[in-house]
Design an enzyme around this catalytic site. Structure first.
Site, short mmCIF file in Angstrom:
data_model
loop_
_atom_site.label_atom_id
_atom_site.label_comp_id
_atom_site.label_asym_id
_atom_site.label_seq_id
_atom_site.Cartn_x
_atom_site.Cartn_y
_atom_site.Cartn_z
N HIS A 182 0.83 -1.13 -0.12
CA HIS A 182 -0.04 -0.02 0.12
C HIS A 182 0.79 1.31 0.13
O HIS A 182 2.06 1.04 0.52
CB HIS A 182 -0.80 -0.23 1.24
CG HIS A 182 -1.96 0.93 1.31
ND1 HIS A 182 -1.63 2.35 1.80
CD2 HIS A 182 -3.17 0.82 1.32
CE1 HIS A 182 -2.76 3.05 1.86
NE2 HIS A 182 -3.77 2.14 1.68
N ASP A 223 2.95 -4.50 8.28
CA ASP A 223 1.61 -3.65 7.94
C ASP A 223 0.39 -4.43 7.96
O ASP A 223 0.02 -5.38 7.05
CB ASP A 223 1.67 -3.08 6.59
CG ASP A 223 0.49 -2.25 6.29
OD1 ASP A 223 -0.57 -2.31 6.82
OD2 ASP A 223 0.42 -1.76 5.25
N GLN A 238 -4.68 -4.91 7.06
CA GLN A 238 -5.66 -6.28 6.61
C GLN A 238 -5.48 -7.52 7.32
O GLN A 238 -6.43 -8.31 7.62
CB GLN A 238 -5.57 -6.62 5.08
CG GLN A 238 -5.66 -5.27 4.18
CD GLN A 238 -6.96 -4.79 4.23
OE1 GLN A 238 -7.98 -5.47 4.60
NE2 GLN A 238 -7.18 -3.40 3.93
N LYS A 264 -10.66 -0.63 10.65
CA LYS A 264 -10.78 -1.89 9.62
C LYS A 264 -11.26 -2.97 10.60
O LYS A 264 -11.71 -4.00 10.18
CB LYS A 264 -9.78 -2.14 9.14
CG LYS A 264 -9.33 -1.07 7.88
CD LYS A 264 -8.26 -1.69 7.04
CE LYS A 264 -7.49 -0.17 6.62
NZ LYS A 264 -8.05 0.23 5.21
N CYS A 320 -4.86 2.47 -3.55
CA CYS A 320 -3.57 3.02 -2.99
C CYS A 320 -2.43 1.96 -3.27
O CYS A 320 -1.56 1.72 -2.40
CB CYS A 320 -3.75 3.53 -1.39
SG CYS A 320 -4.89 4.44 -1.01
#
Ligand code: PMP
Length: 407
Positions: A124, A201, A204, A227, A366
């Site tokens: 991302h 990261d 998700q 999220k 993104c």
């Protein structure tokens, strides 16, 4: 088999019973942000109604109660990630700020001209641009690991990427476009054999499975509350204490100081050293409710339900939609489905699907370098959450079919 009572769960999310353009809403943009259960919304209202006073400042009662609730939220995050200490949990504005914090602060402490950082083609922008910003004052090399046509990271290239200049690996746990679940255990083991720390990261990934930062031995793990059924404007940076201790503050201001004179300032201890200014304490308190909510349902149950929806929709789309191209066919995927139909522009299709009540994402997500990798400008992306149903998936596939026939 999935163990969730989805019908009952949906009652906790009033927004899901909204209509758009006179059609029932089908919300499939969960990778962008998830809807909030009523307990989270209520915690925000209750926080401002009964508990609002600035934290860590007042000796007065409400300030102390707010501080206790905020610190309890931190302990809940610590527990959720199985971190060794609450000193390792920094509240930020989100994944983006967490990565910028590490880039800036780790960069100041440990990165010098000629050093290298390992990224991948599926990152991302939040895990690309902060490192590029560093390049304006340090001559850093970004070593980008390629992926194959299925969207799987090239582990041979990863193994070969290390040299004596490699200082950090910064990779996504789960791709927000392809759904690819990266083999994080192996990624971390290989990096550590070279004595290189790893940032994951988890924007998700934290939804995909239970993350145990100690078992993984990961150095930094970052994610956003919004999220994970929590409020916007809040995120987490987990960092191993020994790294965080060695890193300078990211921003200066209130909260993060020990003692200030115009001649010299000393800094507060962890985690406050990295939390300059008034934090989003009401957000953190509400986020603790979101964590309790998903923990009660069981992360494995949620993941199993989402996998069922992913596989079901993938199968129906593949069987029923001519000219379908799916981007992301890794053996292990999060509940994210990116696709195109023939050469129909994703915006055109997204707009028509919206008119039928389907909220999904169209565009580059993104991740423009990833779009370049596949030689496309964007995709449509459906992403599933614990409250989605098979009926919604069937309606979605029928709508895709119908819209595709209009072109
Ligand atoms: N990384 C990944 C993999 C993401 O999916 C996202 C959100 N789309 C981000 C980073 C950025 O998260 P945020 O905007 O909440 O900071």
């Amino acid at each position: 088999m999935p163990m969730l009572d989805v019908k009952k769960i949906r009652e906790d999310f009033p927004l899901l019973s909204r209509e758009v353009y006179g059609k029932p809403l089908v919300y499939l943009d969960n990778a962008a942000t998830s809807q909030k259960p009523q307990c989270v919304v209520q915690a925000i209202a209750d926080g401002y109604t009964h508990l609002n006073a600035n934290v860590h400042r007042g000796v007065h009662r409400i300030s102390q109660e707010a501080t206790e609730a905020y610190e309890e939220a931190r302990r809940q995050v610590q527990h959720f990630l199985h971190a060794a200490s609450e000193r390792e949990i920094i509240f930020t504005r989100g994944t983006t700020e967490s990565i910028n914090l590490v880039a800036h602060s780790f960069g100041k402490a440990f990165l010098h001209d000629g050093d290298e950082i390992i990224l991948s083609e599926m990152e991302h922008h939040a895990n690309i641009v902060p490192w590029q910003l560093l390049q304006s004052y340090t001559d850093l090399k970004l070593h980008v690991i390629p992926i194959d046509d299925r969207g799987v990271l090239d582990m041979e290239a990863y193994r070969a990427a290390f040299n004596e200049k490699t200082r950090l690996v910064s990779l996504t746990h789960v791709s927000n476009v392809l759904g690819t679940v990266n083999p994080i255990r192996e990624i971390i083991d290989i990096a550590h054999r070279h004595e290189v720390p790893v940032l994951l990261d988890g924007a998700q990934g934290v939804l995909h499975c239970a993350v145990d930062v100690q078992a993984l031995d990961v150095d930094f793990y970052v994610f956003s509350a919004h999220k994970l059924y929590g409020p916007t404007g809040l995120g987490v940076l987990y960092g191993k204490e020994r790294w965080l201790e060695a890193m300078p503050p990211y921003q200066g201001g209130g909260e993060m100081i020990g003692h200030v004179t115009f001649a010299k300032t000393t800094f507060n201890e962890l985690p406050f050293k990295f939390e300059a200014g008034t934090p989003n304490y009401i957000g953190a308190i509400a986020f603790a409710k979101a964590l309790a909510y998903v923990s009660d349902l069981g992360l494995e149950n949620i993941a199993a339900h989402e996998q069922d929806l992913l596989q079901y929709t993938t199968r129906l789309l593949t069987e029923q939609v001519e000219g379908l191209r799916i981007f992301g066919n890794a053996p292990e995927k999060g509940a994210i489905l990116s696709f195109l139909v023939r050469d129909i522009h994703p915006y055109d299709m997204g707009m028509l699907l919206d008119k039928l009540g389907f909220a999904l994402r169209s565009g580059h997500h993104c991740a423009q370098p990833l779009m370049d990798r596949f030689n496309i400008t964007g995709t449509l992306r459906a992403s599933f959450a614990l409250y989605n149903t098979r009926e919604e998936c069937e309606a979605f596939v029928a709508a895709v079919k119908r819209v595709a026939q209009m072109f």
